[in-house]
Design an enzyme around this catalytic site. Structure first.
Site, PDB file in Angstrom:
ATOM      1  N   SER A 106     -23.750  16.880   6.075  1.00 17.76           N
ATOM      2  CA  SER A 106     -22.671  17.691   5.529  1.00 17.76           C
ATOM      3  C   SER A 106     -22.719  17.781   4.003  1.00 17.76           C
ATOM      4  CB  SER A 106     -21.325  17.131   6.017  1.00 17.76           C
ATOM      5  OG  SER A 106     -20.260  17.964   5.669  1.00 17.76           O
ATOM      6  N   ASP A 245     -20.198  24.086   1.942  1.00 19.09           N
ATOM      7  CA  ASP A 245     -20.933  22.837   1.734  1.00 19.09           C
ATOM      8  C   ASP A 245     -22.280  22.927   2.443  1.00 19.09           C
ATOM      9  OD1 ASP A 245     -20.007  22.651   4.331  1.00 19.09           O
ATOM     10  OD2 ASP A 245     -19.562  20.517   4.214  1.00 19.09           O
ATOM     11  N   ASP A 247     -23.584  22.002   5.222  1.00 16.63           N
ATOM     12  CA  ASP A 247     -23.743  22.404   6.617  1.00 16.63           C
ATOM     13  C   ASP A 247     -22.817  23.544   7.011  1.00 16.63           C
ATOM     14  OD1 ASP A 247     -21.369  20.875   6.718  1.00 16.63           O
ATOM     15  OD2 ASP A 247     -21.768  20.237   8.770  1.00 16.63           O
ATOM     16  N   ASP A 249     -19.466  24.098   7.033  1.00 11.27           N
ATOM     17  CA  ASP A 249     -18.172  24.018   7.727  1.00 11.27           C
ATOM     18  C   ASP A 249     -17.018  23.718   6.783  1.00 11.27           C
ATOM     19  OD1 ASP A 249     -18.626  21.344   7.171  1.00 11.27           O
ATOM     20  OD2 ASP A 249     -18.477  20.652   9.241  1.00 11.27           O
TER      21      ASP A 249
END
Length: 453
Positions: A106, A245, A247, A249
């Site tokens: 993430s 960000d 990833d 989400d």
């Protein structure tokens, strides 16, 4: 059951150190494959799992390890390469696969990585399934017969499919013509999908953070470093900025003046638009960290805020429990369950854009009712196992601050789930008051715990 590998969002750590080593990740893939294959509820036939990743250099290594483990368990593998976490959730559901796996840490630096799982429905795995995978990790790794080994294939046009899904969540009667937007993809998984979504809807797109090299993910850019986006918006005189960000989400937005808007404010905009359209199902779910100013603004509109534990999986659980559709975290994880099964920064940003276009408003005007309270957060080291809740001194200090603040502030004590730290959070109308109370509580905790602050 105490978990050895799974945290609040999958398995995560420094690459090369347990549990993110080639051996353990291969074993994790094998254990997950065994668990999925043994589920009596799954459809007949060989199970198949989708693997996607962000742009970290370690993704190649971990992808191969997972593929080997799953194949050894007799599970077929579909590979889609770099794609945002919510894109994996969508494709897992759309392709009718047994499960989805995301290789990503993430918003963390490039030398961290992690493994996250989605069910066949595109939702985070239930606790029972994670516990079953952990139990399977304890068994010795064994390979199925050669004729039963899993096969691997590439998913054709995975990125294009996800782009079309994101666009489908925006009303067909609207477009983004005349809007100039800076999109910061954090050199992460959305680098090749986020810009096309907005440009194909008609916006003029200035893309940044779209040159991943395996090492620069989240490095001074993206949702965790919004000052970069703010500078780009002002520099290009754009109408808006959108930061994701690594990833894809987590969402942060910036207006044309360079002001940054976080998750609570953006969630308010989406909620008020849903309320205006009669589409708000019940209330809104936040977390214990959601800002009091956000909660009070919702209350003035007759909208209830329910607080969950920190973590988007707990927000999702409470949404499902209540039968509501809208929730999120101040960090920018925003869940629109009427559109997707998990938090999605692109989908959430389109919901914000819809609200602004249909109301003819700006981010500044749409969020004006939300008077965000300053928050002071202090991490106090404590001894492992120390019973802070049983300390009378800590209780008196906390209660004193609660009484002094009244409805003009909030106090939260929360132990870290990963380190021996007690987090002290105080909100107040002004920063000085928040600092004063947070500091007093932190000093009391340190004295009671017998550790230096």
């Amino acid at each position: 059951m105490k978990r050895e590998y799974f945290g609040t969002d999958g398995v995560r750590g420094r690459v090369g150190e347990p549990p993110i080593t080639p051996e353990l990740v291969m074993k994790l893939g094998w254990a997950a494959g065994r668990t999925f294959a043994a589920d009596p509820r799954r459809p007949a036939g060989r199970p198949a799992v989708l693997i996607g990743k962000d742009t970290r250099i370690s993704g190649y290594l971990l992808e191969a390890a997972l593929e080997a483990g799953l194949s050894a368990a007799g599970v077929d593998v579909a590979l889609c390469g770099p794609l945002p976490t919510p894109g994996i959730a969508y494709l897992t559901r759309a392709l009718r696969l047994t499960a989805g796996i995301v290789i990503s840490a993430s918003h963390n630096p490039y030398d961290d990585n992690g493994i996250k799982f989605f069910s066949s429905a595109g939702a985070k795995l239930p606790d029972a399934t994670e516990i079953a995978i952990e139990a399977a990790m304890a068994a010795p790794l064994a390979c199925v017969a050669s004729a039963e080994l899993g096969k691997a294939r590439r998913v054709a046009d995975a990125a294009g499919r996800y782009v079309e899904f994101c666009k489908s969540t925006f009303p067909g009667s609207l477009d983004l013509r005349g809007v100039t937007v800076v999109v910061d993809c954090a050199h992460g998984a959305a680098y090749h999908v986020a810009p096309p979504v907005f440009s194909e809807l008609g916006a003029t797109v200035i893309a940044t953070g779209v040159a991943p090299d395996g090492l620069n993910i989240n490095d001074g850019c993206g949702a965790t470093h919004p000052t970069h986006l703010a500078a780009e918006v002002v520099k290009h005189r754009a109408d808006l900025g959108i930061a994701l960000d690594g990833d894809g989400d987590r969402l942060v937005m910036v207006d044309r003046d360079g002001r940054v808007y976080g998750g609570d404010e953006l969630l308010y905009v989406i909620a008020m638009d849903a309320k205006r359209r009669g589409a708000l199902a019940g209330g809104v779910v936040g977390t214990v960290m959601s800002n009091l100013g956000f909660e009070q603004a919702l209350a003035r509109e007759g909208v209830k805020l329910e607080r969950a534990k920190v973590g988007d999986r707990y927000v999702l659980e409470k949404l499902v429990e209540r039968g509501w559709t809208l929730g999120g975290e101040g960090s920018g994880h925003l869940i629109c369950l009427d559109k997707h099964t998990t938090g999605d920064a692109i989908v959430a940003s389109l919901a914000v854009l819809r609200a602004l276009i249909e109301s003819g408003s700006t981010l500044a005007r749409a969020t004006a009712p939300v008077a965000m309270f300053p928050q002071t957060l202090i991490n106090v080291p404590i001894r492992r196992g120390w019973d802070w809740q049983g300390s009378d001194a800590v209780k008196r200090s906390r209660d004193s601050a609660v009484v002094a603040l009244g409805d003009r502030g909030r106090v939260l004590l929360r132990p870290s789930g990963t380190e021996p730290v007690l987090r002290v959070m105080v909100e107040a109308r002004d920063k000085a008051t928040a600092d004063e109370h947070a500091g007093a509580i932190a000093e009391t905790i340190a004295r009671a715990a017998g550790v230096p602050l």
